[in-house]
Scaffold this motif. Structure first.
Motif, PDB file in Angstrom:
ATOM      1  N   THR A 294      -3.376 -15.492  -0.994  1.00 37.23           N
ATOM      2  CA  THR A 294      -2.711 -14.819  -1.453  1.00 37.23           C
ATOM      3  C   THR A 294      -4.637 -14.369  -1.730  1.00 37.23           C
ATOM      4  N   HIS A 295      -4.676 -14.877  -3.137  1.00 37.92           N
ATOM      5  CA  HIS A 295      -5.538 -15.714  -4.516  1.00 37.92           C
ATOM      6  C   HIS A 295      -6.985 -15.180  -3.843  1.00 37.92           C
ATOM      7  N   ARG A 296      -6.881 -16.399  -2.611  1.00 31.16           N
ATOM      8  CA  ARG A 296      -8.098 -16.604  -2.272  1.00 31.16           C
ATOM      9  C   ARG A 296      -8.337 -15.869  -0.966  1.00 31.16           C
TER      10      ARG A 296
ATOM     11  N   PHE B 237      -5.217  -7.945 -10.002  1.00 31.49           N
ATOM     12  CA  PHE B 237      -4.078  -9.023 -10.225  1.00 31.49           C
ATOM     13  C   PHE B 237      -4.768  -9.945  -9.714  1.00 31.49           C
ATOM     14  N   LEU B 238      -6.336  -9.953  -8.428  1.00 28.86           N
ATOM     15  CA  LEU B 238      -7.204 -11.596  -8.594  1.00 28.86           C
ATOM     16  C   LEU B 238      -7.323 -12.149  -9.341  1.00 28.86           C
ATOM     17  N   THR B 239      -7.661 -11.720 -11.342  1.00 23.90           N
ATOM     18  CA  THR B 239      -7.981 -11.893 -11.561  1.00 23.90           C
ATOM     19  C   THR B 239      -6.722 -12.462 -12.913  1.00 23.90           C
ATOM     20  N   VAL B 240      -5.740 -11.174 -12.544  1.00 26.19           N
ATOM     21  CA  VAL B 240      -4.641 -12.561 -13.325  1.00 26.19           C
ATOM     22  C   VAL B 240      -3.837 -13.496 -12.336  1.00 26.19           C
ATOM     23  N   THR B 241      -4.364 -13.755 -11.401  1.00 25.79           N
ATOM     24  CA  THR B 241      -3.267 -15.118 -10.545  1.00 25.79           C
ATOM     25  C   THR B 241      -3.709 -16.063 -10.591  1.00 25.79           C
TER      26      THR B 241
ATOM     27  N   VAL C 269      -5.550 -22.565 -15.340  1.00 22.80           N
ATOM     28  CA  VAL C 269      -5.055 -23.070 -16.198  1.00 22.80           C
ATOM     29  C   VAL C 269      -3.290 -23.707 -15.402  1.00 22.80           C
ATOM     30  N   VAL C 270      -2.847 -23.290 -14.203  1.00 25.06           N
ATOM     31  CA  VAL C 270      -1.425 -24.615 -14.154  1.00 25.06           C
ATOM     32  C   VAL C 270      -2.747 -25.686 -13.360  1.00 25.06           C
ATOM     33  N   ALA C 271      -3.999 -25.537 -12.417  1.00 25.28           N
ATOM     34  CA  ALA C 271      -4.450 -27.099 -12.292  1.00 25.28           C
ATOM     35  C   ALA C 271      -5.448 -27.249 -12.905  1.00 25.28           C
ATOM     36  N   TRP C 272      -5.386 -27.543 -14.519  1.00 24.15           N
ATOM     37  CA  TRP C 272      -5.889 -27.700 -15.993  1.00 24.15           C
ATOM     38  C   TRP C 272      -5.455 -28.747 -16.344  1.00 24.15           C
ATOM     39  N   ARG C 273      -3.960 -28.343 -16.482  1.00 28.17           N
ATOM     40  CA  ARG C 273      -3.183 -29.116 -17.086  1.00 28.17           C
ATOM     41  C   ARG C 273      -3.424 -30.077 -18.154  1.00 28.17           C
ATOM     42  N   PRO C 274      -4.384 -30.041 -18.954  1.00 27.53           N
ATOM     43  CA  PRO C 274      -4.864 -30.807 -20.339  1.00 27.53           C
ATOM     44  C   PRO C 274      -4.029 -31.736 -20.785  1.00 27.53           C
ATOM     45  N   TRP C 275      -2.474 -31.205 -20.323  1.00 24.06           N
ATOM     46  CA  TRP C 275      -1.402 -32.274 -21.763  1.00 24.06           C
ATOM     47  C   TRP C 275      -1.286 -34.019 -20.645  1.00 24.06           C
ATOM     48  N   ARG C 276      -1.871 -33.911 -19.326  1.00 26.21           N
ATOM     49  CA  ARG C 276      -1.995 -34.465 -18.642  1.00 26.21           C
ATOM     50  C   ARG C 276      -3.060 -35.292 -17.976  1.00 26.21           C
ATOM     51  N   ASP C 277      -4.556 -35.147 -18.466  1.00 19.85           N
ATOM     52  CA  ASP C 277      -5.290 -35.510 -17.929  1.00 19.85           C
ATOM     53  C   ASP C 277      -6.124 -34.654 -18.983  1.00 19.85           C
ATOM     54  N   ALA C 278      -7.126 -36.051 -19.000  1.00 22.59           N
ATOM     55  CA  ALA C 278      -7.986 -35.560 -20.325  1.00 22.59           C
ATOM     56  C   ALA C 278      -9.448 -35.342 -19.526  1.00 22.59           C
ATOM     57  N   ARG C 279      -9.391 -35.180 -18.229  1.00 22.34           N
ATOM     58  CA  ARG C 279     -10.781 -34.796 -17.772  1.00 22.34           C
ATOM     59  C   ARG C 279     -10.951 -32.590 -17.801  1.00 22.34           C
ATOM     60  N   LEU C 280     -11.885 -32.454 -18.080  1.00 23.82           N
ATOM     61  CA  LEU C 280     -11.905 -30.778 -18.310  1.00 23.82           C
ATOM     62  C   LEU C 280     -11.444 -29.911 -16.935  1.00 23.82           C
ATOM     63  N   THR C 281     -11.834 -30.190 -15.809  1.00 22.62           N
ATOM     64  CA  THR C 281     -11.348 -29.987 -14.341  1.00 22.62           C
ATOM     65  C   THR C 281     -11.075 -31.119 -13.734  1.00 22.62           C
TER      66      THR C 281
ATOM     67  N   ALA D 280     -14.522 -17.265 -18.569  1.00 28.42           N
ATOM     68  CA  ALA D 280     -14.561 -16.273 -18.422  1.00 28.42           C
ATOM     69  C   ALA D 280     -13.302 -15.617 -17.774  1.00 28.42           C
ATOM     70  N   GLY D 281     -12.743 -16.110 -17.860  1.00 28.38           N
ATOM     71  CA  GLY D 281     -11.310 -14.965 -17.064  1.00 28.38           C
ATOM     72  C   GLY D 281     -10.821 -14.063 -17.576  1.00 28.38           C
ATOM     73  N   VAL D 282     -10.514 -14.168 -18.937  1.00 28.97           N
ATOM     74  CA  VAL D 282     -10.235 -13.598 -20.302  1.00 28.97           C
ATOM     75  C   VAL D 282     -11.076 -12.333 -19.827  1.00 28.97           C
ATOM     76  N   LEU D 283     -12.309 -12.363 -20.080  1.00 32.92           N
ATOM     77  CA  LEU D 283     -13.548 -11.283 -20.210  1.00 32.92           C
ATOM     78  C   LEU D 283     -13.188 -10.695 -19.185  1.00 32.92           C
ATOM     79  N   THR D 284     -12.948 -11.709 -17.882  1.00 28.92           N
ATOM     80  CA  THR D 284     -13.223 -10.702 -16.596  1.00 28.92           C
ATOM     81  C   THR D 284     -12.457  -9.720 -17.073  1.00 28.92           C
ATOM     82  N   LEU D 285     -11.019 -10.199 -16.954  1.00 25.46           N
ATOM     83  CA  LEU D 285      -9.722  -9.372 -17.046  1.00 25.46           C
ATOM     84  C   LEU D 285      -9.737  -8.101 -18.309  1.00 25.46           C
ATOM     85  N   THR D 286     -10.344  -7.768 -19.356  1.00 24.85           N
ATOM     86  CA  THR D 286     -10.348  -7.397 -19.803  1.00 24.85           C
ATOM     87  C   THR D 286     -12.081  -6.088 -19.266  1.00 24.85           C
ATOM     88  N   TRP D 287     -13.069  -6.785 -18.819  1.00 21.38           N
ATOM     89  CA  TRP D 287     -13.647  -5.449 -18.170  1.00 21.38           C
ATOM     90  C   TRP D 287     -13.107  -4.609 -16.912  1.00 21.38           C
ATOM     91  N   VAL D 288     -12.027  -5.438 -16.206  1.00 21.28           N
ATOM     92  CA  VAL D 288     -11.863  -4.638 -15.333  1.00 21.28           C
ATOM     93  C   VAL D 288     -10.521  -3.970 -15.282  1.00 21.28           C
TER      94      VAL D 288
END
Length: 462
Positions: free
Chosen positions: A2-4, A206-210, A216-228, A244-252
């Motif tokens: 749906t997000h896509r 909705f688009l920004t929140v999803t 964040v789910v795909a990042w999982r920094p506690w499992r992988d040292a890579r940025l992405t 910039a996600g939080v900033l995007t959400l703030t503006w929208v």
């Protein structure tokens, strides 16, 4: 998924919002301020004044001004217009009179060239909002000056109501019009336009929140040292989306608040300012106008400015009493008048903007008399006349911090306008645009691949 797919369409609109937002840092919607219109008036011609009927003495007057219209003095009051040379009501201005009003305004504001033949305009792109409804229809005069200035004169009131140049038209099509979804065909229907802006903003939230959740789910920094965990365009989208996600959400989200959806920031009616100023009768106004003529008051416009039920006049910044004699308003007199507002916690003169009385593209009138009530409501008054300039109740304060501050990024005193502020906001808009643009590209590429795959799998007929 749906997000896509939502991101392909909504992302394009969000890119339009962000790109036009950069333009709006430097461009604002064309409008004629009350001060600009006053400066474009000819001095009042008292020689033809003043004839007013006796039958209107009992009428209560809220607002009234005397000014020149096409070489004759007129009285404007509460939506009515009277020719002071004849005492007759004016219901429609002729094209010749409108041409004189436009020419006088043009000379006062340095608009060179000559106006073309007047065009009748009921509504167009530059007079599309409800603000102009009481002034319709208009005479449009297109000047042949280098700026190609258009001057709109109300056929109803004879007042210059809008002025726009060719440059302003182009810049507004790059800024405010796409940013506010202001094309005439949509904006003319206020209900439809309101719902379109509200629901597209909700979809944008909705688009920004999803997107933030998935990032964040795909990042999982506690499992992988890579940025992405991604590569290529997906990595760019992931990282810029996280940054910039939080900033995007703030503006929208703050853009959604600007529409005051379902009236959650609706101010309640407040009659206290009227109780402080009071009202005057038509007869009082007539006597004051006759006194101004007798005194030979030189002014482009005289405005009735009652205070505590007594009539005063404002003539180009000078305060006069009902006999047209100088009557400056002192701090003690103004403080006594504010008692009619109710329980006052504190009051005094301010010479600088504060959190709720401030300008952005244009500065506000200063100094101002600020009155803080015990119920928290703030009133800002003109210290020369006592006229209300601004009112800030709980809803207005909420609007300030839920829309204006996060949307304009103007909450840091001393860094809320100017070149440095514009440069920082532009960089932030570029960052958010990068996150959205990469998402649109990835979504479109995936949608095209899915469509190709479905086409190949579809059974052939015949």
């Amino acid at each position: 998924m749906t997000h896509r797919y939502v991101g392909v369409v909504m992302g394009l609109l969000m890119l339009l919002w962000f790109a036009s937002g950069v333009v709006m840092l430097f461009v604002h919607w064309p409008e004629v301020s009350d001060e600009e219109r006053a400066q474009g008036l000819a001095p009042i011609s008292w020689a033809q004044c003043c004839r007013l009927g006796e039958t209107q003495d009992v009428q209560q007057v809220d607002h009234a001004t005397v000014e020149d219209l096409a070489g004759r003095p007129v009285l404007r009051f509460d939506g009515g217009l009277i020719d002071l040379a004849t005492g007759q009501a004016i219901h429609r201005i002729s094209s010749a009179e409108a041409a004189m009003a436009a020419a006088t305004y043009a000379r006062a504001h340095g608009i060179a060239g000559r106006p073309g033949a007047p065009e009748a305009v009921e509504r167009d792109q530059w007079t599309v909002t409800g603000y102009f409804n009481k002034r319709r229809p208009f005479y449009l005069f297109q000047f042949d000056d280098p700026a190609r200035t258009d001057v709109y004169v109300s056929a109803h009131t004879g007042a210059v109501s809008q002025v726009v140049t060719a440059r302003e038209k182009v810049l507004n099509w790059l800024g405010p019009i796409p940013h506010w979804l202001y094309p005439e065909g949509l904006r003319a229907d206020t209900r439809l336009w309101t719902q379109v802006v509200i629901w597209t903003s909700i979809v944008g939230v909705f688009l920004t929140v999803t997107g933030l959740y998935l990032g964040v789910v795909a990042w999982r920094p506690w499992r992988d040292a890579r940025l992405t965990p991604f590569r290529g365009w997906m990595a760019w989208h992931h990282l810029t989306g996280l940054a910039a996600g939080v900033l995007t959400l703030t503006w929208v989200a703050s853009g959604l608040v600007s529409m005051n959806p379902w009236g959650f920031l609706e101010s309640a009616p407040d009659e206290r300012p009227e109780q402080m100023t009071g009202f005057v009768s038509f007869g009082d106004v007539r006597q004051a106008v006759e006194a101004a003529k007798a005194q030979g008051v030189a002014s482009r416009r005289i405005t009735v400015a009652p205070l505590e039920g007594r009539l005063y006049l404002m003539a180009d910044g000078r305060r006069l009493d009902a006999a047209a004699r100088p009557a400056p308003l002192g701090p003690r007199e103004l403080a006594e008048a504010t008692r009619r507002l109710g329980a006052v916690a504190r009051q005094g003169l301010i010479t600088e903007e504060d959190a709720y009385y401030f300008g952005h593209h244009e500065p506000v009138a200063l100094p101002a008399w600020r009155v803080e009530m015990t119920d928290g409501v703030l009133f800002y008054l003109d210290p020369t006349s006592g006229r209300l300039l601004e009112r800030a109740d709980a809803a207005r304060r909420g609007f300030r911090w839920l829309f204006e501050a996060p949307h304009r990024m103007d909450f840091i005193r001393g860094f809320d306008r100017g070149g440095g502020w514009a440069a920082v906001v532009t960089l932030l808009l570029v960052l958010t645009s990068t996150g959205v643009a990469t998402g649109v590209w990835l979504g479109w590429r995936r949608a095209r691949a899915d469509l190709t795959r479905l086409t190949k799998k579809a059974p052939k007929l015949g």
